[in-house]
Scaffold this active site. Sequence first.
Site, PDB file in Angstrom:
ATOM      1  NE  ARG A   1     -32.167   1.451  -9.554  1.00 46.30           N
ATOM      2  CZ  ARG A   1     -33.298   1.793  -8.955  1.00 46.30           C
ATOM      3  NH1 ARG A   1     -34.126   2.634  -9.524  1.00 46.30           N
ATOM      4  NH2 ARG A   1     -33.580   1.302  -7.781  1.00 46.30           N
TER       5      ARG A   1
ATOM      6  CG  ASN B   1     -37.920  -5.249  13.334  1.00 49.62           C
ATOM      7  OD1 ASN B   1     -37.612  -5.891  14.341  1.00 49.62           O
ATOM      8  ND2 ASN B   1     -37.558  -3.992  13.149  1.00 49.62           N
TER       9      ASN B   1
ATOM     10  CB  THR C   1     -36.645  -3.734 -12.690  1.00 57.32           C
ATOM     11  OG1 THR C   1     -36.365  -5.117 -12.475  1.00 57.32           O
ATOM     12  CG2 THR C   1     -38.115  -3.589 -13.046  1.00 57.32           C
TER      13      THR C   1
ATOM     14  CE1 TYR D   1     -30.002  -2.744  -2.320  1.00 54.66           C
ATOM     15  CE2 TYR D   1     -28.737  -3.692  -4.130  1.00 54.66           C
ATOM     16  CZ  TYR D   1     -29.948  -3.351  -3.561  1.00 54.66           C
ATOM     17  OH  TYR D   1     -31.112  -3.621  -4.235  1.00 54.66           O
TER      18      TYR D   1
ATOM     19  CB  SER E   1     -33.743  -1.718   0.348  1.00 60.65           C
ATOM     20  OG  SER E   1     -32.339  -1.523   0.236  1.00 60.65           O
TER      21      SER E   1
ATOM     22  CG  ASP F   1     -41.675   4.357   1.669  1.00 58.49           C
ATOM     23  OD1 ASP F   1     -40.691   5.010   2.068  1.00 58.49           O
ATOM     24  OD2 ASP F   1     -41.704   3.778   0.573  1.00 58.49           O
TER      25      ASP F   1
HETATM   26  N1  UDP Z   1     -24.034   4.125 -15.801  1.00 57.16           N
HETATM   27  C1  UDP Z   1     -23.560   4.987 -16.780  1.00 57.16           C
HETATM   28  N2  UDP Z   1     -23.952   6.300 -16.744  1.00 57.16           N
HETATM   29  C2  UDP Z   1     -24.792   6.802 -15.789  1.00 57.16           C
HETATM   30  C3  UDP Z   1     -25.294   5.918 -14.806  1.00 57.16           C
HETATM   31  C4  UDP Z   1     -24.890   4.579 -14.839  1.00 57.16           C
HETATM   32  O1  UDP Z   1     -22.793   4.571 -17.675  1.00 57.16           O
HETATM   33  O2  UDP Z   1     -25.085   8.024 -15.828  1.00 57.16           O
HETATM   34  C5  UDP Z   1     -23.623   2.706 -15.842  1.00 57.16           C
HETATM   35  C6  UDP Z   1     -23.127   2.147 -14.518  1.00 57.16           C
HETATM   36  O3  UDP Z   1     -21.737   2.402 -14.347  1.00 57.16           O
HETATM   37  C7  UDP Z   1     -23.409   0.665 -14.691  1.00 57.16           C
HETATM   38  C8  UDP Z   1     -24.670   0.640 -15.569  1.00 57.16           C
HETATM   39  O4  UDP Z   1     -24.749   1.932 -16.167  1.00 57.16           O
HETATM   40  O5  UDP Z   1     -22.360   0.020 -15.380  1.00 57.16           O
HETATM   41  C9  UDP Z   1     -25.941   0.375 -14.785  1.00 57.16           C
HETATM   42  O6  UDP Z   1     -25.948   1.217 -13.669  1.00 57.16           O
HETATM   43  P1  UDP Z   1     -27.136   1.305 -12.650  1.00 57.16           P
HETATM   44  O7  UDP Z   1     -26.701   2.228 -11.568  1.00 57.16           O
HETATM   45  O8  UDP Z   1     -28.386   1.629 -13.374  1.00 57.16           O
HETATM   46  O9  UDP Z   1     -27.345  -0.168 -12.086  1.00 57.16           O
HETATM   47  P2  UDP Z   1     -26.344  -1.283 -11.514  1.00 57.16           P
HETATM   48  O10 UDP Z   1     -24.901  -0.868 -11.708  1.00 57.16           O
HETATM   49  O11 UDP Z   1     -26.712  -1.415 -10.084  1.00 57.16           O
HETATM   50  O12 UDP Z   1     -26.684  -2.443 -12.332  1.00 57.16           O
END
Ligand code: UDP
Length: 322
Positions: A187, A100, A176, A146, A76, A32
Amino acid sequence: MKTVLVTGAAGFLGSHLCDRFIKENYRVIGMDNLITGDLRNIEHLFKLEHFEFYHHDVTKFVHIPGRLDYILHFASPASPIDYLKIPIQTLKVSSLGTHNLLGLAHAKKATILVASTSEVYGDPLVHPQSEDYWGNVNPVGPRGVYDEAKRFQEAITMAYHTYHGVDTKIVRIFNTYGSRMRLNDGRVLPAFIGQALRGEDLTIFGDGSQTRSFCYVDDLVEGIYRLLLNDCHDPVNIGNPDEITIAQFAEEIIKLTGTNQKVIYKDLPIDDPKQRQPNITKAREVLGWSPKVSRQEGLKLTYEYFKSLSQEDLFNSKHRFD
Ligand code: UDP
């Protein structure tokens, strides 16, 4: 004893994978660069005879002395906030880094499994998403760094399989959750639980009608373990098909935590997928895998973890990426 290299070992998924392979009696080399990883996630492994840690950036040449049987490439940034903050590293780790590690796998005659993502489907026009759907990705939007890096990763991985005969596996990971997620990674789950624990309102982006399907980390790790030892070289979705709107999810977190706070609404991020649910027919058929942990059960376990964090973690991490 087989040796496995786990990149991104100090991260959320990498650390759980290290635990699993130690449990299965492998010699584990964790790697890491600690940009988003946290050594506290693998601190408990350092005393073990069969665990080693290399502080290294996989976008630079990777050297591992001696025999190597398996490589799991999980390095990542993986949350929108992280990859918006460090877009170039995000692009490099899944392109140069994957190159790599494929080279290393080729040289060592090792099996390599790369972590891909449901983001390869972009804002999907097909629902639920099965592996034969090619996706709806905006290459130049904020998530492009990404999504396109992961799409390139799949392409180069398949090319090493086809042209060099490297034993490769590709897992497409859907949302997850579990212990060791970073409170400040942006997230939705750590955001909501962190807000509840700090006594803040829960921030729903958009109107909360967008959906996600959340998989508990132990289920994901089991799927990855099975895929590594399987001879399927095509991408396989691993995720929990139990789909929920973000508004419903906020209600579940309010109930779970018993917080008196309410929800507030903020702007929806650009290119935020409207719906997401894995079709896991292939994982069921090829790996005999399906998720076992319900959201209710998994959220309870995850909440216990976040409750055990210190006040300092809870409050000081909050604005790191603001
Ligand atoms: N989200 C939200 N409030 C937050 C953080 C995320 O409503 O404080 C929403 C975000 O806009 C998305 C969903 O939750 O629609 C999941 O977001 P996350 O970033 O966990 O994962 P990803 O969008 O990559 O699936």
